[in-house]
Design an enzyme around this catalytic site. Sequence first.
Site, mmCIF file in Angstrom:
data_model
loop_
_atom_site.group_PDB
_atom_site.id
_atom_site.type_symbol
_atom_site.label_atom_id
_atom_site.label_comp_id
_atom_site.label_asym_id
_atom_site.label_seq_id
_atom_site.Cartn_x
_atom_site.Cartn_y
_atom_site.Cartn_z
ATOM 1 N N SER B 115 -23.794 82.022 -20.285
ATOM 2 C CA SER B 115 -22.822 82.196 -19.206
ATOM 3 C C SER B 115 -21.791 83.222 -19.636
ATOM 4 O O SER B 115 -21.436 83.327 -20.822
ATOM 5 C CB SER B 115 -22.163 80.880 -18.834
ATOM 6 N N HIS B 119 -12.531 88.497 -17.133
ATOM 7 C CA HIS B 119 -11.256 88.664 -16.424
ATOM 8 C C HIS B 119 -10.640 89.993 -16.866
ATOM 9 O O HIS B 119 -10.006 90.071 -17.918
ATOM 10 C CB HIS B 119 -10.292 87.524 -16.762
ATOM 11 N N HIS B 129 -18.674 86.481 -12.805
ATOM 12 C CA HIS B 129 -19.282 85.338 -13.464
ATOM 13 C C HIS B 129 -20.794 85.476 -13.364
ATOM 14 O O HIS B 129 -21.319 85.866 -12.328
ATOM 15 C CB HIS B 129 -18.823 84.050 -12.756
ATOM 16 N N ASN B 131 -24.446 83.400 -14.916
ATOM 17 C CA ASN B 131 -24.979 82.290 -15.695
ATOM 18 C C ASN B 131 -26.450 82.136 -15.384
ATOM 19 O O ASN B 131 -26.859 82.226 -14.237
ATOM 20 C CB ASN B 131 -24.196 81.010 -15.325
ATOM 21 N N THR B 132 -27.267 82.006 -16.423
ATOM 22 C CA THR B 132 -28.642 81.567 -16.188
ATOM 23 C C THR B 132 -28.983 80.498 -17.214
ATOM 24 O O THR B 132 -28.446 80.493 -18.326
ATOM 25 C CB THR B 132 -29.667 82.728 -16.271
ATOM 26 N N ARG B 133 -29.825 79.581 -16.801
ATOM 27 C CA ARG B 133 -30.084 78.415 -17.662
ATOM 28 C C ARG B 133 -31.474 77.847 -17.386
ATOM 29 O O ARG B 133 -32.036 78.035 -16.317
ATOM 30 C CB ARG B 133 -29.029 77.339 -17.408
ATOM 31 N N HIS B 162 -24.356 93.113 -4.467
ATOM 32 C CA HIS B 162 -25.375 92.372 -3.718
ATOM 33 C C HIS B 162 -26.713 93.121 -3.716
ATOM 34 O O HIS B 162 -27.772 92.490 -3.813
ATOM 35 C CB HIS B 162 -24.901 92.121 -2.281
ATOM 36 N N HIS B 192 -10.351 72.997 -0.113
ATOM 37 C CA HIS B 192 -8.939 72.649 0.061
ATOM 38 C C HIS B 192 -8.097 73.851 0.463
ATOM 39 O O HIS B 192 -6.984 73.705 0.964
ATOM 40 C CB HIS B 192 -8.393 72.005 -1.222
#
Lengths: 292, 292
Positions: B115, B119, B129, B131-133, B162, B192
């Site tokens: 990951s 910033h 960001h 991440n691959t898993r 994209h 929220h």
Amino acid sequence: MTNFGKRPNLPEGIPSDQQRIAVEEWFVKLRDLLCSEMELLEEKQNSSNRLPGRFEKKPWNRLGGGGGVMSIMKGKVFEKVGVNVSTVYGDLSSEFAAKLPGTSKNTTFWASGISLVAHPYSPLVPAVHMNTRHIVTGANWFGGGADLTPTISNNADTALFHGALKEACDCHSSEYYERYKAWCDEYFFLPHRDEPRGVGGIFFDYVNTGDWKEDFMFVQDVGRAFLEVYPEIVKHHMEKSWSRQEREQQLIKRGRYVEFNLLHDRGTQFGLQTGGNIEAILMSMPPSAKWQ
Amino acid sequence: MTNFGKRPNLPEGIPSDQQRIAVEEWFVKLRDLLCSEMELLEEKQNSSNRLPGRFEKKPWNRLGGGGGVMSIMKGKVFEKVGVNVSTVYGDLSSEFAAKLPGTSKNTTFWASGISLVAHPYSPLVPAVHMNTRHIVTGANWFGGGADLTPTISNNADTALFHGALKEACDCHSSEYYERYKAWCDEYFFLPHRDEPRGVGGIFFDYVNTGDWKEDFMFVQDVGRAFLEVYPEIVKHHMEKSWSRQEREQQLIKRGRYVEFNLLHDRGTQFGLQTGGNIEAILMSMPPSAKWQ
């Protein structure tokens, strides 16, 4: 792990309209007293050239019932301090209702409260949190507490703060202070960091002794004790100069504060679950924070 | 609300040791490529006098099995960028196991992943960001994604980002991009605040087509696409000057990033639930953030 967080069985029964109004009025009065005290500290502080801060009020309504007033000040002693009073009511989600006492027959609720979070500029002035509330479902109870989060803790402040809260507790039950201090230590703890949020205070919930008047008096005494002791602690440190390194330490400490509030805080969860005003719910966020 | 987050039924079956080693090796290789690219950007940037950053590696072990290596750089283009590779294994809590496929017979797991969270200093350079898993219980699947979080979004960056991910997807299935883009939009959303975290990208989980090799290739292509496109976006903006107001806007945006990660992010939850390394789990936190 204790049973502090567990949903207790509380007797059915709800307070009268007059009782609820008295609670609401107290929270508003306490808000006014707290705001005055904190504005006074802004006026008194000499060591900064900046203008003293003033609270700004911001009313808000809750979709579904009720609302509140946020008071926010960005000053020279307090980088950010927010005081929120609110009275909200309506229907709980069934999932959330299941976690609260008095919801077996229906899922309506009424809740009134005051909460305060202060993030001072100076890393030598401790941050603080205070909250008291009255919640009514089919049952009713008081909750709240106050806890101190210094960047650099010192025994004198910790003793003063705990002493004031102990006095308020002792007027009502010789068992309260020890019990609510322990609950505070358990509650304001970051398990993922294996560290406490601050130096504690008291935390209580589901207070219903069967004597509503007495319970309400207890909550008022906690508010009054806080109103006395926190400004005193601020006065002890607010004219001192601090180092850049102490300021950095404060910003890192504030990062922990953010972690606690978003990962663990029940007030935040309650607010998000009941669709409260997002600005009011996240009023507790520090004005700035850092992560290493 | 879609069914994206729902636990699917996946066929039983686990990859061989060689397959797992190949996955681990790819994640480490991708880490090395990413770190080199980002150090190169630090070297190339001219508009700042500060010294170019270098990644520092920090290995960590997990109580219960496995561990990883964090690579962190605090530079002049990247205020903070962290890349973590890890392979962890052991027993899941029964509560957490119930949320994952392939855990009906036993609750052991094996998980390997990479990951990255960047910033940048400049509010004109988007945060990102990736991440691959690969996760193995009684079943096995791939997951991951990449998403862009600009402070000030612009169509060119969004289209470039994209476009690169779409190309990687299209090599494997004409359905992937639309599906995983939609999942990303759903996932990286702050309910929220009623606002998206950024401008999206792709998000996928539970990928198991029955052709392990093909699924692994897909995950590699996502990594390679990211490795190409993000540095390109950074280059477009990294020499530009920015205003204090844009920087303030960035710090507020970072506050939202913190809110998402602590309130909603599944990776953070997975890490906290499986007792991962706290520094590695919270590596994604921005170096600084503000709340109004």
